[in-house]
Structure formats: structure tokens, C-alpha cells
Design an enzyme around this catalytic site. Structure first.
Site, PDB file in Angstrom:
ATOM      1  N   HIS A 142       0.807  -1.232   0.104  1.00 11.77           N
ATOM      2  CA  HIS A 142       0.124  -0.126   0.134  1.00 11.77           C
ATOM      3  C   HIS A 142       0.866   1.258  -0.054  1.00 11.77           C
ATOM      4  CE1 HIS A 142      -4.074  -1.803   0.689  1.00 11.77           C
ATOM      5  NE2 HIS A 142      -3.064  -2.907   1.603  1.00 11.77           N
TER       6      HIS A 142
ATOM      7  N   LYS B  80      -8.653  13.419   4.702  1.00  7.18           N
ATOM      8  CA  LYS B  80      -7.505  12.419   4.630  1.00  7.18           C
ATOM      9  C   LYS B  80      -6.695  12.528   5.816  1.00  7.18           C
ATOM     10  CE  LYS B  80      -6.772  13.901   0.351  1.00  7.18           C
ATOM     11  NZ  LYS B  80      -6.608  12.663  -0.326  1.00  7.18           N
ATOM     12  N   ARG B  81      -6.005  11.596   5.953  1.00  6.80           N
ATOM     13  CA  ARG B  81      -4.809  11.585   7.060  1.00  6.80           C
ATOM     14  C   ARG B  81      -4.160  12.882   6.926  1.00  6.80           C
ATOM     15  NH1 ARG B  81      -4.453   7.461  11.406  1.00  6.80           N
ATOM     16  NH2 ARG B  81      -2.668   8.914  12.044  1.00  6.80           N
TER      17      ARG B  81
ATOM     18  N   LYS C 130       0.791  14.280   1.349  1.00  8.69           N
ATOM     19  CA  LYS C 130      -0.603  14.521   1.127  1.00  8.69           C
ATOM     20  C   LYS C 130      -0.972  16.023   0.905  1.00  8.69           C
ATOM     21  CE  LYS C 130      -3.026  10.425   3.351  1.00  8.69           C
ATOM     22  NZ  LYS C 130      -3.288   9.613   2.253  1.00  8.69           N
TER      23      LYS C 130
ATOM     24  N   THR D 263      -8.684   6.407  -1.788  1.00  9.78           N
ATOM     25  CA  THR D 263      -9.932   6.062  -2.344  1.00  9.78           C
ATOM     26  C   THR D 263     -10.820   6.857  -1.982  1.00  9.78           C
ATOM     27  OG1 THR D 263      -9.543   5.084   0.165  1.00  9.78           O
ATOM     28  CG2 THR D 263      -9.582   3.510  -1.753  1.00  9.78           C
TER      29      THR D 263
ATOM     30  N   LYS E 157     -14.572   8.271  -3.620  1.00  8.99           N
ATOM     31  CA  LYS E 157     -15.891   8.584  -2.862  1.00  8.99           C
ATOM     32  C   LYS E 157     -16.365  10.097  -3.493  1.00  8.99           C
ATOM     33  CE  LYS E 157     -14.091   5.783   0.696  1.00  8.99           C
ATOM     34  NZ  LYS E 157     -13.268   5.751   1.908  1.00  8.99           N
TER      35      LYS E 157
HETATM   36  C1  26Q Z   1       3.386   0.259  10.603  1.00  6.42           C
HETATM   37  C2  26Q Z   1       3.849   0.054  11.644  1.00  6.42           C
HETATM   38  C3  26Q Z   1       3.536   0.279  12.901  1.00  6.42           C
HETATM   39  C4  26Q Z   1       2.688   1.217  13.126  1.00  6.42           C
HETATM   40  C5  26Q Z   1       1.647   1.413  12.128  1.00  6.42           C
HETATM   41  C6  26Q Z   1       1.920   0.962  10.784  1.00  6.42           C
HETATM   42  C7  26Q Z   1       1.160   1.433   9.853  1.00  6.42           C
HETATM   43  C8  26Q Z   1      -0.463   1.410   9.942  1.00  6.42           C
HETATM   44  C9  26Q Z   1      -1.354   1.671   9.023  1.00  6.42           C
HETATM   45  C10 26Q Z   1       1.905   1.745   8.633  1.00  6.42           C
HETATM   46  C11 26Q Z   1       0.551   2.103   7.555  1.00  6.42           C
HETATM   47  C12 26Q Z   1      -0.830   2.178   7.656  1.00  6.42           C
HETATM   48  C13 26Q Z   1      -1.779   2.396   6.654  1.00  6.42           C
HETATM   49  C14 26Q Z   1      -1.407   2.844   5.409  1.00  6.42           C
HETATM   50  C15 26Q Z   1      -2.486   3.301   4.483  1.00  6.42           C
HETATM   51  O1  26Q Z   1      -3.614   3.650   4.985  1.00  6.42           O
HETATM   52  N1  26Q Z   1      -2.020   3.367   3.145  1.00  6.42           N
HETATM   53  C16 26Q Z   1      -3.040   3.923   2.171  1.00  6.42           C
HETATM   54  O2  26Q Z   1      -3.831   2.663   1.751  1.00  6.42           O
HETATM   55  C17 26Q Z   1      -4.851   2.920   0.884  1.00  6.42           C
HETATM   56  C18 26Q Z   1      -5.650   1.712   0.452  1.00  6.42           C
HETATM   57  O3  26Q Z   1      -4.788   0.959  -0.447  1.00  6.42           O
HETATM   58  C19 26Q Z   1      -4.301   3.578  -0.558  1.00  6.42           C
HETATM   59  O4  26Q Z   1      -5.592   4.173  -1.295  1.00  6.42           O
HETATM   60  C20 26Q Z   1      -3.251   4.951   0.024  1.00  6.42           C
HETATM   61  O5  26Q Z   1      -3.069   5.769  -1.134  1.00  6.42           O
HETATM   62  C21 26Q Z   1      -2.348   4.739   1.287  1.00  6.42           C
HETATM   63  O6  26Q Z   1      -1.925   5.730   1.586  1.00  6.42           O
END
Ligand code: 26Q
Length: 790
Positions: A333, A521-522, A527, A629, A633
Site C-alpha cells: 500500500h 484524509k490523514r 498529502k 480511495t 468517494k
Molecule cells: C506500521 C507500523 C507500525 C505502526 C503502524 C503502521 C501502519 C499502519 C497503517 C502503516 C501504514 C498504515 C496504513 C497505510 C495506508 O492507509 N495506506 C493507504 O492505503 C490505501 C488503500 O490501499 C491507499 O489508497 C492509500 O494511497 C495509502 O496511503
């Protein structure tokens, strides 16, 4: 259950659970009772679905996050009983909206990745695909956000405080998970995933961590109370809280425990079922099971399944490895370097010694394979799974699975030809693209009722709900003024509804006739909320110079949570809140522009924001947003995009037409070309208006509360920092193009029917972005599973 029975059930459950009559019940009590009454009606179908699935091949989605949001409205809609239940409640004197608002969001995810998992679960159920989700039942979801003095403040998200009527604790399916420092119980909680217009009910199984014994009786009796419950706390800590990091990795021991915990429990569960049906014929395992790894978070499943198959079931290494590779597939991702998970060898060795040994063996054999292929020393070094003292989880994932997929075309290409080039050359057939999608049930049918009604009316049926490509037929109305006006009318009503909600929630009045410009978004540097902020400031200064400047009044709306430890992201929130304060209180501006940063952005807030947007901000640095995503929407709700050529934006404009969106800025090729020599100061000195807005970070325009964070932002843009070059995300490069694109938006928006055409073109061409399409591609091209309708 007919309407009379439903009424009786609600009243009965309130009596049993709360010891009171309906008239005295609180909204959340009514919500709980109604939800439980609905649960009662689906149990038989749920059981039937499970036995139907158990016979053939099934797929499993292993994910550390499932960002489900609320369940009630969605479930009523998917069961086709929303209107009926609304009526029943009305007869009982209850407003269904108030009941829906009483539900806490299940915020068990950070953002896109977690919400994608939720959309996939819903789509799989709707399409009768045998897919089960496995994850963690966090006691606390993503933190609740508020602003004090414009600064983000976090609070725990106690989403279970009134219970969860949608989950059932399955004590009998408890499994034990073993760490070097002790064992814990993994207790499953099952939530039904109710598809649209189907009897099939799928399952999300989330594990809660509990101690083997609740407390030490002896210690308790000798009045050592803290000591007595130490074990309990230690176990429960594992599933206590979701890590609020959405991209930067933090090597915390508890995070590793979480990962192994749900992976081990999930695999155990799958194997138990396999043995029941197929005995010990493990070489056949991949024939009946496909397991998707949602990012690297569950990648420890690869050595864990090796451990079970070799240590416990007695398979030879080669046979077990075949099973593992053919069973698992992996979704990437992100391409952000800092987000690629790496774990310290020492941590693994300490917590999971046997797993570590297995990873070492995998790495060693892989090394030998590369040597045999005559790979150079340097190349082998760069590809090794264990690199010095780090385990590279993405590499383990690619090597230990038969498919690695990206989440949008551009993203997959960047993986194949850039970031993971060597891996793609080694395993050319393993790489696939699966462009993300969203479920049209939640993101249109449920949350934009008026638009849904119009679409069904125009198309003459509701087939679009499960076949979103049907929307293409709406293009025939592109010259129909009554349809275009109807679209504008619906948007207006949605904006009024949002304005009312924002007034209630944030205490800010916004003008529904202004252009709603939304970025939700986050919060992350890539971003580029900061680019949006600079754009607003530029407009503000221009208005100050020329109060009569002719612009369409605009309301800029932000929603975003920053990881609590991400200092710069928090500074950007504070900065935007400072801008809001300045702009909103300036009487000279006369409401031409307004800025609102909504508190505690989450799924249920998103549901109100997307339908009310006029323009969708998708302005990441090209190459950085894997897919996005939220962009989909907006599109589905008739909102054109102002955006860069990045992630799924590329495919969105390909489908809807570039002329119906507002694309700007450097593309990946240009970023690649300039990145080594880029000097943001050239832009800073020469682009009109740029210096003025950037320098508000240091010239006293705004107050960062004295923490120096605005100055730090300024420095990061012009000088860089120890860990990155100046303006790492090319904000200054894209500023001029962005302003120019916003100017085009302003001009285009004045032509109301012209704008409605753009909206219609976006809706008509959103078919590709249904998660039904995505999940069917996973089913066919990766999992090899077929629908099984009960
Ligand atoms: C990793 C290690 C330790 C703590 C947290 C994490 C962690 C948690 C969540 C790392 C990444 C995430 C989430 C990532 C994320 O949401 N990525 C997004 O995924 C979407 C679905 O595929 C994409 O549309 C976005 O572009 C992408 O940023």
C-alpha cells in the site's frame, strides 16, 4: 420478522438488557436493542453460509485494521429493510437518525488501508464470495481528536463503552498464542458482514487478548492486588489499542506482539477447520485456502505457517514452503521508504525465537538461490531479507507469496520498474495490479439517498447498486437540463445538511451557496495539506489587496488526524487553524472565504462530507499516494477533482475525462528528473505571492504558541532537515500550478450547468471504482475462488 414482531423484540430486549420500558430508554439503548433484534433475524443464514463455504476453497483477509465505521444503517440498507424499520420506529415515536447517531464508529483503523479492508468485506459478502476477515478487536480504536487553541489533542476512543450488539464472543473457538515470555488466549468475536440483496452472511473474526487465568488467587489473598492482576493486564495490553501511526513505523514491542497475536490465532483457526474437513492432507492446503496479507503488518504469517507445518505437522521444508508460497499473497500500500516495515532482529529473537530461526533459514536459502543465479554480491546484499540487524518485511512478503499487488496502475508500475525493480526482475510473474475500489452501498446508496433515488429513476432500475458500470448509461442525460438542475439541487440539499451539522458540531456557520472545497484524509506531508493552506492564504492576501476581486465564495473544509508523535503534521493542523482564525474573523473578507477544520474526522463524518463537496482535493506529490480511495468517494458523489497525476487520480480522470477535472503539477517523470537538483528557493524567490505565504510561518502573522514548530516547517521547506532535503514534497514547485488550477475551478463553477455536466460525467464513469470489481479481480486472479450463493 414482521413489523409487529420487531416492535415486540425491541421492547423485550430493552427490558432484558436494561430493566426498563422503551419510554425510558436512552438512544444508545434503543440502538442496542434494535441492532440485537436485527441480529436475531440473520443467525440462520449466517450459519448456512458458513457450512456452504466450508466445503470448497475459501479466502482469508488478514489485516491489522478494519475501519468499519457504523453498522446499523448499512445493515438495514443491505437487508433491504431500512424504510420499513424507519417506519416502525416512527410508530414507536423514535427518529431513526437519532438512533443511528447513537452508534459509536468502529474506528479500528487509521485510514485508507483499514477502510479498504472494510469495503472489501462488504463487497465480498454482496458478491457471495467466501471471504473471512481476521484481525484484532482493539478495546480502543483510533484516538478521538479535538482542538484546543488550534492544537490537536488526543483522547482514548472507548468505542465499546455501551457494548457492541454486532459482535458475538465465541468462547469455544478460543485459541492459545505463545510468545517467548508466556501464553495468552485469543478469544474470537465474530461480526456478521451483511451483503446487499443476498442471503449470504460473511464473517469478520476479531481476536481479543486475554490471560490464561484472570488473576492470581494466592497473591490476591495476601493483598498483593496489583501483582495479582499483572498477568491479566499484560495479556490484555496486546489488544488494548490501535497504533495511531499510518505510515511512519515505530518499532514497538507491543506492535510486534499484536501482529503475531492475530496472525497466529487466525492461522490456528484456519488450520483447525482444514483438519476437520480434509484431515492431515496439508500438501493440499493451498487448494482450499487463499490468504491475503494486507500490507506487511501480517507478514509474520509466512514463518508462522512454516513453523506449524514443519514443527507441528511434520512436513519437509520444501513441501511446507510450496504450501506457504501458494497460499499467501501480499498487497503493498505504500512506496514511502519510512513506511516499509523493518523489524529489529534482536526484538524478534527475544519475543519469537523460533519464528526468528525460520526467517533466518528462509533468508539463507534465498541467498543460496541468488548465488546460484549468479547475482552479484552487491545485488544480493541489497535484496536480502535480513539486512544487518533488520528484517525487511516487504522482501519477506514478496519472496514468501505467489502474488504481490499494488493498489493502482501507477503505483504498481512504480513498484515494478522503480522501487522493487530487482524483485520484479526476479519474479516477473508475481506482480499484479488491483486498483482499489469503494463500496457503492455505503458511499452512495446509504449516504446520498437523494442522488441514489435519482439514479434509479433515470436508469429505470436499481441494478447499478450491484453493477456500478450501469452508471455509464447516465451519460445519455448529459444535455438534459432538468437532470442537470436536479443534480445541482441535490448537491445543494446535501450542502445545507452539512452546513447544519457543522454548525452543531463545530459551532461555525458556513454558507451553503459557497463552493465547498474539501480535503479529508490523514494528515501527512506527502498529502500536502500545506499546499492547500498556502493556496488559501494567497487568495486571502489577494482579497485584502483587492476587496472587490471577483471570486466565487468558497468554504475550505479540512478533516484530518495527525499521528500523535508526528510533530510536523500537528504543526500543519495548528497552522491551518490559525489561518481559519485569521480569515473567518476578518470582516473585510465578508464571508468570501471561510476555513473550517472539523474535529475528529472519521467514517461517520466522512459520510456527511463526501455528498456535500463541490471540489475534491487530491493534491499529493506525484508518485507518493499509492491509490487514494477518498478520491473515488468524491467522484461517485458527483464531485470533480482538483489533483495531481498520482495514484488512482490517473485512472479517475482517464475514466471521467481530464476536461471534467482539474489536473495540475509535476508528474512522476518530472519529479524523478528534478529531484536531485531541485532548489525550492528558486520558486520561493520568483513565483508571485509564494514568498508572502511561506513567510507567514515566520513573520509573526501567526502564533504557534511559542513551540517553534512554524519556524521548523519554514526551515523544512527552504533548508531541509537532517533526514531530508528542502521541500521534500515539492510544494513550492507545484504552488503556481495549483493556484492556476484553482482559478480554473473558480471560472468553471460559475457555469452552473457546465459544472453539473462535469459532476454527471464523474458519476457516470465511476463504475470502475466499485470495490465489487476489485474484489472480483482478487477472487479470480489471485485467490481462485468462486461465488457460492446460499
Ligand atoms: C506500521 C507500523 C507500525 C505502526 C503502524 C503502521 C501502519 C499502519 C497503517 C502503516 C501504514 C498504515 C496504513 C497505510 C495506508 O492507509 N495506506 C493507504 O492505503 C490505501 C488503500 O490501499 C491507499 O489508497 C492509500 O494511497 C495509502 O496511503
Amino acid at each position: 420478522m414482521n413489523t409487529k414482531e420487531l416492535k415486540i423484540a425491541i421492547e423485550r430486549i430493552i427490558k432484558i438488557d436494561y430493566g426498563k420500558s422503551l419510554a425510558k430508554a436512552k438512544n444508545y439503548e434503543k440502538y442496542n436493542a434494535l441492532s440485537k433484534a436485527i441480529m436475531e433475524t440473520i443467525i440462520v443464514n449466517w450459519e448456512e453460509t458458513e457450512s456452504a463455504y466450508d466445503k470448497g476453497k475459501q479466502a482469508y483477509y488478514l489485516s491489522a485494521e478494519f475501519l468499519m465505521g457504523r453498522a446499523l444503517g448499512n445493515n438495514l440498507m443491505n437487508l433491504g429493510i431500512y424504510d420499513e424499520v424507519e417506519e416502525v420506529l416512527k410508530e414507536l415515536g423514535i427518529d431513526i437518525n437519532e438512533i443511528e447517531e447513537a452508534e459509536e464508529d468502529a474506528g479500528l483503523g487509521n485510514g485508507g488501508l483499514g477502510r479498504l479492508a472494510a469495503c472489501f468485506m462488504e463487497s465480498a459478502a454482496t458478491k457471495n464470495l467466501p471471504l473471512t476477515g481476521y484481525g484484532i478487536r482493539y478495546s480502543y480504536g483510533l484516538f478521538k481528536q479535538s482542538f484546543i487553541d488550534g492544537f490537536q489533542v488526543e483522547e482514548e476512543d472507548d468505542w465499546l463503552k455501551y457494548g457492541d450488539p454486532w459482535s458475538i464472543r465465541r468462547e469455544e473457538d478460543t485459541v492459545i498464542v505463545e510468545f517467548a515470555d508466556g501464553k495468552v488466549k485469543a478469544v474470537p468475536y465474530d461480526t456478521p458482514i451483511i451483503g446487499y440483496s443476498t442471503k449470504n452472511i460473511n464473517k469478520l473474526r476479531l481476536f481479543k487478548a486475554e490471560p490464561l487465568v484472570d488473576f492470581d488467587f494466592k497473591l490476591f489473598n495476601s493483598q498483593k492486588y496489583d501483582e495479582a492482576v499483572k498477568e491479566k493486564n499484560r495479556a490484555e495490553d496486546i489488544s488494548r489499542v490501535l497504533y495511531p501511526n499510518d505510515s511512519t513505523e515505530e518499532g514497538k514491542i507491543l506492535r510486534l506482539k499484536q501482529q503475531y497475536f492475530f496472525v497466529s490465532a487466525g492461522l490456528n483457526d484456519i488450520l483447525k477447520k482444514f483438519k476437520k474437513v480434509h484431515g492431515n492432507n496439508f500438501k493440499e492446503f493451498a487448494k482450499y485456502n487463499a490468504i491475503q496479507l494486507n500490507d506487511t503488518h501480517p507478514v509474520v504469517a509466512i514463518p508462522e505457517l512454516m513453523r506449524i507445518l514443519t514443527d507441528e505437522e511434520g512436513l519437509l521444508w520444501e513441501d511446507a514452503w510450496n504450501v506457504v508460497v501458494n497460499t499467501f499473497s501480499y498487497t503493498n500500500h505504500t512506496i514511502l521508504k519510512e513506511a516499509l516495515e523493518e523489524w529489529n532482529v534482536e526484538l524478534y529473537e527475544r519475543l519469537l525465537p523460533r519464528i526468528y530461526e525460520i526467517i533466518k533459514d528462509i533468508d539463507k536459502i534465498f541467498n543460496e538461490e541468488l548465488m546460484e543465479k549468479k547475482y552479484s554480491k552487491e545485488k544480493i546484499h541489497s535484496m536480502r531479507i535480513i539486512n544487518e540487524d533488520k528484517i525487511r518485511m516487504a522482501y519477506l512478503a514478496i519472496h514468501g507469496t505467489h502474488v504481490t499487488n499494488g493498489v493502482a496502475k501507477l503505483h504498481t508500475d512504480i513498484l515494478k520498474y522503480q522501487e522493487l525493480k530487482d524483485w520484479h526482475e526476479l519474479y516477473p510473474n508475481r506482480f499484479q495490479n488491483k486498483t482499489n475500489g469503494i463500496t457503492p452501498r455505503r458511499w452512495l446508496l446509504l449516504t446520498n439517498r437523494e442522488l441514489s433515488k435519482l439514479i434509479t429513476e433515470l436508469l429505470g432500475n436499481s441494478n447499478w447498486i450491484t453493477n456500478l458500470h450501469e452508471l455509464k448509461k447516465l451519460e445519455q442525460y448529459i444535455e438534459d437540463p432538468s437532470v442537470l438542475d436536479k443534480l445541482l439541487e441535490i448537491k445543494k440539499a446535501n450542502k445545507e445538511r452539512l452546513a447544519k451539522y457543522i454548525k452543531e458540531q463545530e459551532g461555525i456557520s458556513i454558507n451553503p451557496d459557497s463552493l465547498f472545497d474539501i480535503q479529508i484524509k490523514r494528515l501527512h506531508e506527502y498529502k500536502r495539506q500545506l499546499l492547500n493552506a498556502f493556496g488559501i492564504l494567497d487568495l486571502y492576501f489577494k482579497l485584502k489587496e483587492n476587496p472587490n476581486m471577483d471570486i466565487v465564495p468558497r468554504t475550505f473544509i479540512f478533516g484530518a488526524k495527525a499521528a500523535p508523535g508526528y510533530v510536523r503534521a500537528k504543526a500543519i493542523i495548528k497552522f491551518i487553524n490559525e489561518i481559519a482564525k485569521l480569515v473567518n474573523n476578518d470582516s473585510e473578507i465578508k464571508d468570501k472565504i471561510k476555513v473550517v477544520f472539523v474535529e475528529n474526522y472519521r467514517v461517520s463524518y466522512a459520510e456527511k462530507l463526501f455528498p456535500a463537496a463541490d471540489i475534491s482535493e487530491q493534491i499529493s506529490t506525484a508518485g507518493k499516494e499509492a491509490s487514494g480511495t477518498g478520491n473515488m468517494k468524491f467522484m461517485l458523489n458527483g464531485t470533480p477533482t482538483i489533483g495531481t497525476y498520482d495514484g488512482a487520480n490517473v485512472e479517475i480522470v482517464q475514466e471521467a475525462g481530464e476536461e471534467n477535472n482539474f489536473i495540475f503539477g509535476a508528474r512522476v517523470e518530472e519529479i524523478e528528473k528534478i529531484k536531485d537538483t531541485y532548489n525550492p528557493k528558486e520558486y520561493y524567490e520568483t513565483v508571485p505571492g509564494l514568498k508572502r505565504v511561506v513567510d507567514t510561518l515566520i513573520d509573526g502573522t501567526f502564533d504557534d504558541g511559542g513551540n517553534g514548530s512554524f519556524k521548523e516547517l519554514h526551515t523544512s521547506l527552504l533548508e531541509g532537515a537532517s533526514w531530508h532535503k528542502a521541500d521534500n514534497y515539492f510544494i513550492l514547485r507545484d504552488f503556481k500550478d495549483y493556484i492556476e488550477a484553482q482559478y480554473r475551478v473558480d471560472k468553471a463553477y460559475r457555469d452552473r450547468r457546465g459544472w453539473a455536466k462535469k459532476a454527471l460525467m464523474n458519476i457516470s464513469n465511476a463504475g470502475k471504482f466499485s470495490s465489487d470489481r476489485t474484489i472480483e479481480e482478487y477472487a479470480k486472479e489471485i485467490w481462485n475462488i468462486a461465488p457460492k450463493k446460499i
